[in-house]
Write an enzyme that holds these catalytic residues in place. Structure first.
Site, PDB file in Angstrom:
ATOM      1  N   HIS A  13      -6.826   8.187   3.800  1.00  0.00           N
ATOM      2  CA  HIS A  13      -5.964   7.550   2.779  1.00  0.00           C
ATOM      3  C   HIS A  13      -5.890   9.140   2.236  1.00  0.00           C
ATOM      4  O   HIS A  13      -6.929   9.983   1.553  1.00  0.00           O
ATOM      5  CB  HIS A  13      -7.088   7.560   1.468  1.00  0.00           C
ATOM      6  CG  HIS A  13      -6.332   7.102   0.783  1.00  0.00           C
ATOM      7  ND1 HIS A  13      -6.307   5.930  -0.224  1.00  0.00           N
ATOM      8  CD2 HIS A  13      -6.246   8.052  -0.115  1.00  0.00           C
ATOM      9  CE1 HIS A  13      -5.998   5.885  -1.456  1.00  0.00           C
ATOM     10  NE2 HIS A  13      -5.865   7.008  -1.632  1.00  0.00           N
ATOM     11  N   LYS A  99       0.010  -0.522   0.217  1.00  0.00           N
ATOM     12  CA  LYS A  99      -0.397   0.069  -0.524  1.00  0.00           C
ATOM     13  C   LYS A  99      -0.422  -1.238  -1.318  1.00  0.00           C
ATOM     14  O   LYS A  99       0.516  -1.308  -1.929  1.00  0.00           O
ATOM     15  CB  LYS A  99      -0.675   1.520  -0.715  1.00  0.00           C
ATOM     16  CG  LYS A  99      -0.986   1.509  -1.970  1.00  0.00           C
ATOM     17  CD  LYS A  99      -2.610   1.718  -1.258  1.00  0.00           C
ATOM     18  CE  LYS A  99      -3.801   2.215  -2.495  1.00  0.00           C
ATOM     19  NZ  LYS A  99      -4.387   3.283  -2.605  1.00  0.00           N
ATOM     20  N   HIS A 136      -5.882  -0.246  -4.228  1.00  0.00           N
ATOM     21  CA  HIS A 136      -6.753   0.337  -5.140  1.00  0.00           C
ATOM     22  C   HIS A 136      -7.549  -1.324  -5.581  1.00  0.00           C
ATOM     23  O   HIS A 136      -7.013  -1.480  -6.407  1.00  0.00           O
ATOM     24  CB  HIS A 136      -6.085   0.986  -5.625  1.00  0.00           C
ATOM     25  CG  HIS A 136      -6.294   1.596  -7.117  1.00  0.00           C
ATOM     26  ND1 HIS A 136      -6.562   3.136  -6.342  1.00  0.00           N
ATOM     27  CD2 HIS A 136      -7.311   1.402  -8.207  1.00  0.00           C
ATOM     28  CE1 HIS A 136      -7.443   3.498  -7.912  1.00  0.00           C
ATOM     29  NE2 HIS A 136      -7.522   2.577  -8.655  1.00  0.00           N
TER      30      HIS A 136
HETATM   31  O1  DOR Z   1      -7.775   9.672  -8.493  1.00  0.00           O
HETATM   32  C1  DOR Z   1      -6.597   9.171  -7.862  1.00  0.00           C
HETATM   33  N1  DOR Z   1      -5.434  10.010  -7.974  1.00  0.00           N
HETATM   34  N2  DOR Z   1      -6.974   8.476  -7.906  1.00  0.00           N
HETATM   35  C2  DOR Z   1      -5.253   7.434  -7.059  1.00  0.00           C
HETATM   36  O2  DOR Z   1      -5.792   6.137  -7.463  1.00  0.00           O
HETATM   37  C3  DOR Z   1      -4.096   8.602  -7.053  1.00  0.00           C
HETATM   38  C4  DOR Z   1      -4.785   9.070  -7.355  1.00  0.00           C
HETATM   39  C5  DOR Z   1      -2.981  10.569  -7.291  1.00  0.00           C
HETATM   40  O3  DOR Z   1      -1.935  10.037  -6.838  1.00  0.00           O
HETATM   41  O4  DOR Z   1      -3.465  11.400  -7.863  1.00  0.00           O
HETATM   42 ZN    ZN Z   2      -5.402   7.649  -3.236  1.00  0.00          ZN
END
Ligand code: DOR
Ligand code: ZN
Length: 346
Positions: A13, A99, A136
């Site tokens: 991820h 996703k 998510h």
């Molecule tokens: O902390 C995060 N940053 N969580 C996510 O689900 C997306 C990610 C991002 O794309 O910056």
């Molecule tokens: Zn992420």
């Protein structure tokens, strides 16, 4: 033990972004990781097979000569996603997962799913062809407390989707709660979960006590210490349900240190050193290969990498740059707040 050798690890991820940011952060991942599941939450998102092919080409073009790295592409599920396009992109080997972002859950998730009935034909096609759905796992309902959003998602969205779609293979991404760990561990082999580096290290106090720490803010937000301990136990258990997904998510400092700061911790640079520290502290260094190198390929039905990565422990603390300085602007590297004595061998 002062030295450990693993099959070269993968990151299941990862956010690589695009353009100048991609160029700045890609070497940080490719230095240690052979492959990564690349998140599709660009602006605009990577929705079609054609867009995923173009994004893969941009990633490979940004890879410095001599580095060996394979991006594993994902599609961003929308209510308009065409099951036939998903199936064709999977059949060609281009796309390894789809996703699911609940609309509004996190960075660039506005095109995500509101009405899960609308994506039912895609989910059924994915179950038929064995293509994993990466979720998510947070509800976005304003009345649900942000610290409860994962637990509520499992009960009200994840479990109903899985029951309605037998055979659907699901990865609960960046699990952050004991509820999530317990749910995943109780399921069969069609269910997996990624755990991030930072959620093994910080709890919610680290974000909020003694002044707000924007570089520790990510989504799902870190929870209470009891949840962190459940994550550490799961990651170090060897249980095949759990594998490394760093969720390394670069944002420039100006957008992290901001009145409305972006979510994301940048851990691509030091994840392997930090994991060795965490696993050693548990007396579980022997399970690091399962978590970082073996369980992920088994879930994704891919071969384990042929190369290796070795870590050595010394009495000198490991060093890494405090920031990655790209043309997009500085990105702060995750600071665990304690010295780490494990070094990746060149
Ligand atoms: O902390 C995060 N940053 N969580 C996510 O689900 C997306 C990610 C991002 O794309 O910056
Ligand atoms: Zn992420």
């Amino acid at each position: 033990m002062t030295e450990i050798t693993l099959p070269r690890p993968d990151d299941w991820h990862l956010h690589l972004r695009d353009g100048a940011m991609l160029a700045a952060v890609l070497p940080e991942t490719a230095r240690h990781f052979a492959r990564a599941i690349v998140m599709p939450n660009l602006v605009p998102p990577v929705v079609t097979g054609a867009q995923a092919a173009a994004y893969r080409d941009r990633i490979l073009a940004a890879l410095p000569a001599g580095m060996d790295f394979t991006p594993l592409m994902t599609l961003y599920l929308t209510e308009e996603t065409d099951p036939a396009d998903v199936a064709a992109a999977a059949a060609s080997g281009l796309v390894r997962a789809v996703k699911l972002y609940p609309a509004g859950a996190t960075t660039n998730s506005a095109s995500g799913v509101r009405d899960f009935e609308k994506v039912r034909p895609v989910l059924e096609k994915m179950a038929e062809i064995g293509l994993p759905l990466c979720v998510h796992g947070e509800v976005t309902t304003p009345s649900v407390d942000i610290f409860d959003r994962e637990a509520v998602f499992i009960e009200t969205v994840l479990d109903p989707i899985r029951r309605a779609t037998p055979g659907l293979r699901v990865v609960m991404e960046h699990v952050t709660t004991k509820n999530g760990v317990d749910y995943v561990a109780a399921q069969g082999p069609d269910m997996g979960a990624t755990i991030t580096t930072h959620h093994l290290i910080i709890n919610r106090n680290h974000i909020l006590v003694g002044g707000i720490k924007p570089h520790y803010y990510c989504l799902p937000v870190a929870k209470r210490e009891e949840h962190r301990l459940a994550l550490v136990a799961a990651a170090t258990s060897g249980d095949a349900h759990f594998f490394l997904g760093t969720d390394s998510a670069p944002h420039i400092d100006a957008l992290k240190e901001h009145a409305c700061g972006c979510a994301g911790c940048f851990t691509a640079t030091n994840t392997m050193q930090l994991l060795a520290h965490v696993f050693e502290a548990e007396g579980k260094l022997d399970q690091l290969a399962a978590f970082a190198s073996l369980n992920g390929p088994a879930f994704y039905r891919l071969p384990v990498n042929e190369g290796t990565l070795s870590l050595t422990k010394s009495d000198v603390p490991a060093q890494w740059p405090a920031k990655i300085e790209g043309a997009a602007g500085p990105v702060t590297v995750f600071d665990p707040g304690f010295p780490v004595y494990w070094h990746v061998k060149d």
